[in-house]
Scaffold this motif. Structure first.
Motif, PDB file in Angstrom:
ATOM      1  N   HIS A 184       0.834  -1.207   0.000  1.00  0.00           N
ATOM      2  CA  HIS A 184       0.000   0.000   0.000  1.00  0.00           C
ATOM      3  C   HIS A 184       0.872   1.261   0.000  1.00  0.00           C
ATOM      4  CE1 HIS A 184      -3.710  -2.222   0.474  1.00  0.00           C
ATOM      5  NE2 HIS A 184      -3.171  -2.903   1.480  1.00  0.00           N
ATOM      6  N   THR A 185       1.927   1.237   0.802  1.00  0.00           N
ATOM      7  CA  THR A 185       2.847   2.386   0.859  1.00  0.00           C
ATOM      8  C   THR A 185       4.074   2.174  -0.026  1.00  0.00           C
ATOM      9  OG1 THR A 185       3.977   1.463   2.800  1.00  0.00           O
ATOM     10  CG2 THR A 185       2.121   2.942   3.202  1.00  0.00           C
ATOM     11  N   GLU A 186       4.146   0.994  -0.673  1.00  0.00           N
ATOM     12  CA  GLU A 186       5.302   0.622  -1.497  1.00  0.00           C
ATOM     13  C   GLU A 186       6.593   0.836  -0.713  1.00  0.00           C
ATOM     14  OE1 GLU A 186       5.041   2.563  -5.303  1.00  0.00           O
ATOM     15  OE2 GLU A 186       3.386   1.281  -5.950  1.00  0.00           O
ATOM     16  N   SER A 187       6.670   0.116   0.404  1.00  0.00           N
ATOM     17  CA  SER A 187       7.843   0.232   1.273  1.00  0.00           C
ATOM     18  C   SER A 187       8.127  -1.109   1.925  1.00  0.00           C
ATOM     19  CB  SER A 187       7.629   1.308   2.342  1.00  0.00           C
ATOM     20  OG  SER A 187       6.579   0.940   3.220  1.00  0.00           O
ATOM     21  N   VAL A 188       9.355  -1.233   2.413  1.00  0.00           N
ATOM     22  CA  VAL A 188       9.779  -2.471   3.055  1.00  0.00           C
ATOM     23  C   VAL A 188      10.472  -2.120   4.366  1.00  0.00           C
ATOM     24  CG1 VAL A 188      11.985  -2.502   1.811  1.00  0.00           C
ATOM     25  CG2 VAL A 188      11.055  -4.630   2.700  1.00  0.00           C
ATOM     26  N   HIS A 189      10.267  -2.958   5.373  1.00  0.00           N
ATOM     27  CA  HIS A 189      10.837  -2.756   6.702  1.00  0.00           C
ATOM     28  C   HIS A 189      12.069  -3.639   6.846  1.00  0.00           C
ATOM     29  CE1 HIS A 189      10.124  -2.973  11.361  1.00  0.00           C
ATOM     30  NE2 HIS A 189      11.265  -2.407  11.034  1.00  0.00           N
ATOM     31  N   PHE A 190      13.254  -3.019   6.813  1.00  0.00           N
ATOM     32  CA  PHE A 190      14.505  -3.758   6.951  1.00  0.00           C
ATOM     33  C   PHE A 190      14.917  -3.827   8.416  1.00  0.00           C
ATOM     34  CE2 PHE A 190      15.924  -2.517   2.425  1.00  0.00           C
ATOM     35  CZ  PHE A 190      15.549  -3.755   1.926  1.00  0.00           C
ATOM     36  N   HIS A 191      15.414  -5.007   8.812  1.00  0.00           N
ATOM     37  CA  HIS A 191      15.966  -5.195  10.149  1.00  0.00           C
ATOM     38  C   HIS A 191      17.490  -5.183   9.991  1.00  0.00           C
ATOM     39  CE1 HIS A 191      11.922  -6.296  11.477  1.00  0.00           C
ATOM     40  NE2 HIS A 191      11.836  -6.967  10.343  1.00  0.00           N
ATOM     41  N   GLY A 192      18.105  -4.031  10.238  1.00  0.00           N
ATOM     42  CA  GLY A 192      19.518  -3.845   9.925  1.00  0.00           C
ATOM     43  C   GLY A 192      20.460  -4.309  11.009  1.00  0.00           C
ATOM     44  N   LYS A 193      21.747  -4.067  10.788  1.00  0.00           N
ATOM     45  CA  LYS A 193      22.783  -4.446  11.736  1.00  0.00           C
ATOM     46  C   LYS A 193      22.579  -3.701  13.057  1.00  0.00           C
ATOM     47  CE  LYS A 193      26.604  -5.593   8.615  1.00  0.00           C
ATOM     48  NZ  LYS A 193      27.995  -5.243   8.236  1.00  0.00           N
ATOM     49  N   GLY A 194      22.908  -4.384  14.156  1.00  0.00           N
ATOM     50  CA  GLY A 194      22.827  -3.739  15.450  1.00  0.00           C
ATOM     51  C   GLY A 194      21.425  -3.325  15.839  1.00  0.00           C
ATOM     52  N   ALA A 195      20.424  -4.105  15.400  1.00  0.00           N
ATOM     53  CA  ALA A 195      19.019  -3.831  15.724  1.00  0.00           C
ATOM     54  C   ALA A 195      18.580  -2.449  15.255  1.00  0.00           C
ATOM     55  CB  ALA A 195      18.786  -3.991  17.232  1.00  0.00           C
ATOM     56  N   LYS A 196      19.176  -1.970  14.162  1.00  0.00           N
ATOM     57  CA  LYS A 196      18.796  -0.665  13.608  1.00  0.00           C
ATOM     58  C   LYS A 196      17.815  -0.888  12.458  1.00  0.00           C
ATOM     59  CE  LYS A 196      23.219   1.546  14.727  1.00  0.00           C
ATOM     60  NZ  LYS A 196      23.981   0.357  15.152  1.00  0.00           N
ATOM     61  N   ASP A 197      16.539  -0.770  12.755  1.00  0.00           N
ATOM     62  CA  ASP A 197      15.503  -0.970  11.744  1.00  0.00           C
ATOM     63  C   ASP A 197      15.281   0.312  10.947  1.00  0.00           C
ATOM     64  OD1 ASP A 197      15.357  -3.375  12.976  1.00  0.00           O
ATOM     65  OD2 ASP A 197      13.197  -3.343  13.317  1.00  0.00           O
ATOM     66  N   ARG A 198      14.824   0.140   9.716  1.00  0.00           N
ATOM     67  CA  ARG A 198      14.496   1.308   8.896  1.00  0.00           C
ATOM     68  C   ARG A 198      13.478   0.881   7.847  1.00  0.00           C
ATOM     69  NH1 ARG A 198      19.008  -0.934   6.831  1.00  0.00           N
ATOM     70  NH2 ARG A 198      19.341  -0.920   4.562  1.00  0.00           N
ATOM     71  N   ARG A 199      12.720   1.855   7.358  1.00  0.00           N
ATOM     72  CA  ARG A 199      11.747   1.592   6.296  1.00  0.00           C
ATOM     73  C   ARG A 199      12.223   2.286   5.037  1.00  0.00           C
ATOM     74  NH1 ARG A 199       7.077  -0.766   5.569  1.00  0.00           N
ATOM     75  NH2 ARG A 199       6.925  -1.330   7.758  1.00  0.00           N
ATOM     76  N   VAL A 200      12.208   1.555   3.913  1.00  0.00           N
ATOM     77  CA  VAL A 200      12.715   2.052   2.632  1.00  0.00           C
ATOM     78  C   VAL A 200      11.628   1.911   1.581  1.00  0.00           C
ATOM     79  CG1 VAL A 200      14.466   1.744   0.841  1.00  0.00           C
ATOM     80  CG2 VAL A 200      15.092   1.458   3.245  1.00  0.00           C
ATOM     81  N   ARG A 201      11.451   2.931   0.771  1.00  0.00           N
ATOM     82  CA  ARG A 201      10.469   2.887  -0.304  1.00  0.00           C
ATOM     83  C   ARG A 201      11.029   2.142  -1.513  1.00  0.00           C
ATOM     84  NH1 ARG A 201       6.667   7.101  -0.039  1.00  0.00           N
ATOM     85  NH2 ARG A 201       5.759   6.098  -1.879  1.00  0.00           N
ATOM     86  N   PHE A 202      10.136   1.583  -2.322  1.00  0.00           N
ATOM     87  CA  PHE A 202      10.556   1.003  -3.597  1.00  0.00           C
ATOM     88  C   PHE A 202       9.612   1.502  -4.685  1.00  0.00           C
ATOM     89  CE2 PHE A 202       8.252  -2.361  -1.176  1.00  0.00           C
ATOM     90  CZ  PHE A 202       7.098  -2.456  -1.946  1.00  0.00           C
ATOM     91  N   GLY A 203      10.065   1.382  -5.945  1.00  0.00           N
ATOM     92  CA  GLY A 203       9.343   1.938  -7.072  1.00  0.00           C
ATOM     93  C   GLY A 203       8.254   1.029  -7.621  1.00  0.00           C
ATOM     94  N   PRO A 204       7.509   1.528  -8.613  1.00  0.00           N
ATOM     95  CA  PRO A 204       6.368   0.770  -9.155  1.00  0.00           C
ATOM     96  C   PRO A 204       6.751  -0.542  -9.820  1.00  0.00           C
ATOM     97  CG  PRO A 204       6.756   2.813 -10.397  1.00  0.00           C
ATOM     98  CD  PRO A 204       7.592   2.889  -9.171  1.00  0.00           C
ATOM     99  N   LYS A 205       7.907  -0.603 -10.493  1.00  0.00           N
ATOM    100  CA  LYS A 205       8.311  -1.866 -11.125  1.00  0.00           C
ATOM    101  C   LYS A 205       8.597  -2.934 -10.069  1.00  0.00           C
ATOM    102  CE  LYS A 205      10.154  -0.033 -15.476  1.00  0.00           C
ATOM    103  NZ  LYS A 205      11.337   0.078 -16.356  1.00  0.00           N
ATOM    104  N   THR A 206       9.236  -2.522  -8.997  1.00  0.00           N
ATOM    105  CA  THR A 206       9.509  -3.463  -7.907  1.00  0.00           C
ATOM    106  C   THR A 206       8.208  -3.871  -7.232  1.00  0.00           C
ATOM    107  OG1 THR A 206      11.675  -2.458  -7.548  1.00  0.00           O
ATOM    108  CG2 THR A 206      10.786  -3.785  -5.752  1.00  0.00           C
TER     109      THR A 206
END
Length: 319
Positions: A184-206
């Motif tokens: 819905h928001t075209e985004s993904v929730h990454f669980h990064g190194k050292g418990a540093k989470d972040r949300r990143v958008r992706f484009g329409p083709k993805t």
């Protein structure tokens, strides 16, 4: 890390070394260190212990081989030089960083030593190489190798587009859960190194590729699993290591040598810097906390910009 893995790491070490490694692993787990980081740290300490017992030319290394509290600066420097000779400077640097943490723990947390043997041990100098990036045509070739309507085709296209579009690490993309993807928001929730989470958008083709894959996934035997990526057959997840192997095969099929997930991460940073993107924003998107990382990743972009400027100016071509 499982008890079995820890016992395997401690093979050939004295009972004292093995006990310290067990206690250090407990401390790292209590600090919520990622499993990969814990393994690399423990491996560095275990390799030092085995080196002292099996390969050190120092006749006085027996005490240190029995007890890490007897390790001296000379022992560490000899081990580091041995690593450079038998492996590489970059491997030696990784061991240096792991041992820094081990002896810091012995000094501060355990109070088992009065002086850190890592004091004044220099980090190995490693050659700074320009990281080869993936051109758009290379990614296109790999995507062409994924064409088809079979489950694996749809999965591989979604995987590659997400790696290329987000700049995520292999571990971050490979360990995604279905719940981490929001179409819905075209985004993904990454669980990064050292418990540093972040949300990143992706484009329409993805987004389109992920949507097609998720529809096929709903009909798969492993549809009930929480992991996003599924193996082609059976009710099993496709692990990051499985993705690594799959990418290598796709690269061979597409005629793109040395294909691995991290090259898309380098390419993401390269294209961002070429386009004049803000360094702070890039650090947020890629989950970096040190400014050394964008400088390292951006070196290839800086070199390419310099070459483009050289070609445009045509210095020496007007005579």
């Amino acid at each position: 890390m499982s008890l079995l893995d820890l016992q395997k790491l401690a093979t050939g070490l004295s009972r004292t070394w093995a006990g310290f490694l067990r206690d250090w692993d407990r401390s790292l787990r209590a600090g919520n260190y990622p499993e990969t980081t814990r393994y690399n740290y423990l491996l560095a300490a275990a390799q030092l212990g085995r080196y002292l017992g099996e390969s050190s030319p120092d006749p006085d290394a027996d005490d240190a081989a029995d007890d890490p509290c007897a390790v001296t600066r000379g022992h560490v420097e000899a081990f580091q030089a041995w690593m450079i000779d038998t492996r590489s400077a970059s491997t030696a640097l990784n061991k240096h960083k792991g041992l820094q943490q081990f002896f810091k723990w012995l000094l501060i947390d355990e109070q088992a030593i009065d002086r850190n043997p890592m004091d004044r041990v220099r980090q190995p100098k490693t050659p700074r190489k320009l990281i080869p990036v993936l051109r758009t045509e290379d990614t296109s070739k790999v995507l062409d190798a994924c064409k088809g309507k079979a489950f694996a085709n749809l999965r591989d296209e979604a995987l590659i587009r997400l790696l290329s579009n987000s700049g995520g690490r292999l571990s971050e993309v490979g360990n995604l859960l279905v719940a981490d993807v929001d179409l819905h928001t075209e985004s993904v929730h990454f669980h990064g190194k050292g418990a540093k989470d972040r949300r990143v958008r992706f484009g329409p083709k993805t987004a389109r590729a992920l949507s097609r894959y998720l529809r096929a996934r709903d009909k798969h035997k492993g549809a009930g699993l929480p992991q996003l990526w599924l193996a082609e057959r059976g009710a099993a997840a496709l692990t990051p290591n499985g993705i690594k192997i799959r990418l290598k095969r796709l690269g061979q099929a597409a005629g793109v040598p040395d294909l691995h997930a991290h090259r898309w991460r380098h390419t993401f940073a390269h294209e961002w810097k070429r386009a004049g993107g803000d360094t702070g924003d890039l650090m947020l998107l890629l989950g970096w906390t040190s400014e050394d990382m964008p400088r390292h990743y951006g070196a290839s972009a800086a070199a390419e910009r310099a070459q483009e400027t050289q070609a445009r100016l045509g210095i020496g071509e007007r005579v």
